[in-house]
Write a protein that holds these residues in place. Sequence first.
Motif: not given
Ligand code: ADP
Length: 771
Positions: A672, A675-676, A700, A719, A723, A730-731, A733-734
């Motif tokens: 993440n 990616k972000y 980051d 999500r 973003h 898929l929203g 992971g977290l």
């Molecule tokens: P995704 O597959 O969308 O990354 P996650 O559950 O990992 O799903 O993350 C949920 C949402 O949290 C992401 O869609 C993004 O919008 C936000 N996010 C997660 N990590 C970060 C990060 N390091 N910086 C900015 N936004 C983040």
Amino acid sequence: MSKKNADYYFLQDGGEMGERMRALDWGKTSIGDPAAWPPGLRTTLGILLHSKFPMFLWWSDELICFYNDAYRPSLGKDGKHPSILGMPGKEAWPEIWHIIEPLINQVMTKRESVWFEDLLVPIYRNGKLEDVYWTFSYSPVPDDTGKVAGVLVNCVETTDKVNTLKKIEESDQRFRNTMRQAPVGITILRGPEYIVEMANDAYLQLVDKTEKEFVGKPLFTSMPEVKESVHNLLDSVLTKGTPYHGNELPVPIGRHGKQDICYFDFIYYPLKEDGKITGVSVVVTEVTEKVESRKKIEEDKRRYETITQNTPDLIYVFDLQYRFSYANAALLTMWGRSWDEAIGKGLLENGYEPWHAEMHEREIDQVVATKKPVRGEVSFPHATLGKRIYDYILVPVIDEKGKVEAVAGTTRDITQQVEARKEIEASEERFRSLAQTLPQLVWVADAQGNQEFASLRWEEYSGVQPKGEQEWKAIVHPDDYEGINAVWMHSLTTGSIYRHEVRLKNKQGEYRWHSVKGEPVTDKENNIVKWVGAFTDIQEQKIKEEKKDEFISIASHELKTPLTTVKAYLQMLELTLDENNEEASLYAKKASQSVNRLNELISELLDVSKIRLGKLNYSNTQFNFNELVDSTIEHIQLTSTTHSIIKTGTVNEKVTGDKDRLQQVIVNLLTNAIKYSPGTKEVFITVSQENKMIKVAVTDTGIGIAQQSLDKIFDKYHRVEEHAIHFQGLGIGLFISHEIIQRHQGKLWAESEPGKGSTFYFTIPVNNSFQ
Ligand code: ADP
């Protein structure tokens, strides 16, 4: 023919007594007929009868009595006159014989005259024994042989004089006593030295001196401390002769062992003798107590006035005739009147409307009768501000005897408060009617969480109002009860937004899913004053979600098998390909990478289903956490060409937990972060241990996350909208990471600032025992 009495020269004239002597038959007395009277007697009688001066004569051994007209009044009425003429002295004066006999004897035997002034010789006259004073002389009268044969009395009655003198003396005495006992201090000072001639008891007491110490000495010798204050005043009275009236003169006086400033009212009066001023009389009263108590009252008043004069509140006092006896500056300004114009006047005279004056007069009556305050609210036009609303209180002023002596009042302009209150009431009313129109179950609670308002929908939906714990328990699904209470308590104690999902029972006894969102309402000082929120029916949504979950679950299962087959064939293809056919090898490798990625996605989707069904399994082992982090970094670094992963810190202790699942979390956070944060070159990971907790932070410097999204990113499929357009995902992971960390009894959270980057933290205990 013998001579008649009237023929004798010595019995001629003499008024009444001459006549009586001539008429008396002297032959019957011991001195016999006048023919035989010796020359001494004859001559003396001649003088006696012709004298206008009171005279009395005793003659012969028997002391026969003679007296003249002038003597007669001394004998009074109904007394000795005229019977004692020719009578022996002892018989004539029995009541005083014991006094006069020795005197007579003294004259008769010693031939000495005696003289008495104002001697008390009581005699019987006017029908009683009277105290009579005499000034008299007894002188011897000789007969022709030279022997003393009689006593001549020349006398004046001085009773009146003596009585007058006595009265004067008495009144003088009375005056002295009065002076002595007078309740005011009196002293007389003589001469330029001011010698104290007299000082009465009150004065001596006032100066705390004895008569011996004080009288007869110069004033300033006994009391040097008063010299400065009074010397000049005394001098001016003594020289000019004009009296001086002192009023509350402060004089330092040493008495009772200490020196104090005392206050006196006094008169200095010049004393004249023969037209010359010889002294000063002083009449003085001490007024120290009066002056001091007045000063105290004045002081109190000044203090009271500074308080009342500087407040915008109206402060006033009524006497029992409803007249103002006090009004503070604010009130006078409101009336546009001066103190003199307003004080002592009633309500009507101060411009009150008749209804208003009448109302206050009745209230004053009530305060006086009950001795209790009366409070009220009234609205009337102010001279400059227009119509205002006032809150007032009238209280009794009670004197020492417990009687109401006045009524004091305070009035406060509460127009603003009333308007603000009305405004709030109106806005609350608007809120209520709005709340009633919403389909949600709306509620308002106070800062402690007690319900203040619940919209009508509650009643409609559940048949009850969620007033207290009892009702609440009846509505909430038993499985959700503890959970939602814990979340609500957490919000109440931390002030964080109240958000949860819960099943609520409707009238038909059917539970429907609701999501609740409640937010704190704060005052100017940021204190929470209440909570406002609503429960929204999400039953349909829940069903759809469940269907979606089910579909995803089935689909991922169905996809998993052919994918595994594809993966196996690809591996075989890679092995069989000619090493020289680089192009074909590259394609096979790329296909394999995509299949791996697809496999990961499907695994994640399957994890979500497992979490939903509570079937995500954990296997507990002990492992080197630091190595796990290092190998994960290495693995990810292999696939990332854009970012360097920079690690700081280390963990030495071994950790118990599910190694693969924890790696899954670290992978998720690092991917993440990469990616972000497009366009940046580094991401950071810090590991540390404090006591028995491991802490990991992944940072980051990328796009960041808005505050309002921070607590939602851990939700399933969530999500951040902005973003989602630019980044695929898929929203979930977290969501999975959060679940894993929670199962490790840890915490996962994020801090972020849009445009600056994010840090994701998690903590877990070194030793885990899964629940
Ligand atoms: P995704 O597959 O969308 O990354 P996650 O559950 O990992 O799903 O993350 C949920 C949402 O949290 C992401 O869609 C993004 O919008 C936000 N996010 C997660 N990590 C970060 C990060 N390091 N910086 C900015 N936004 C983040």
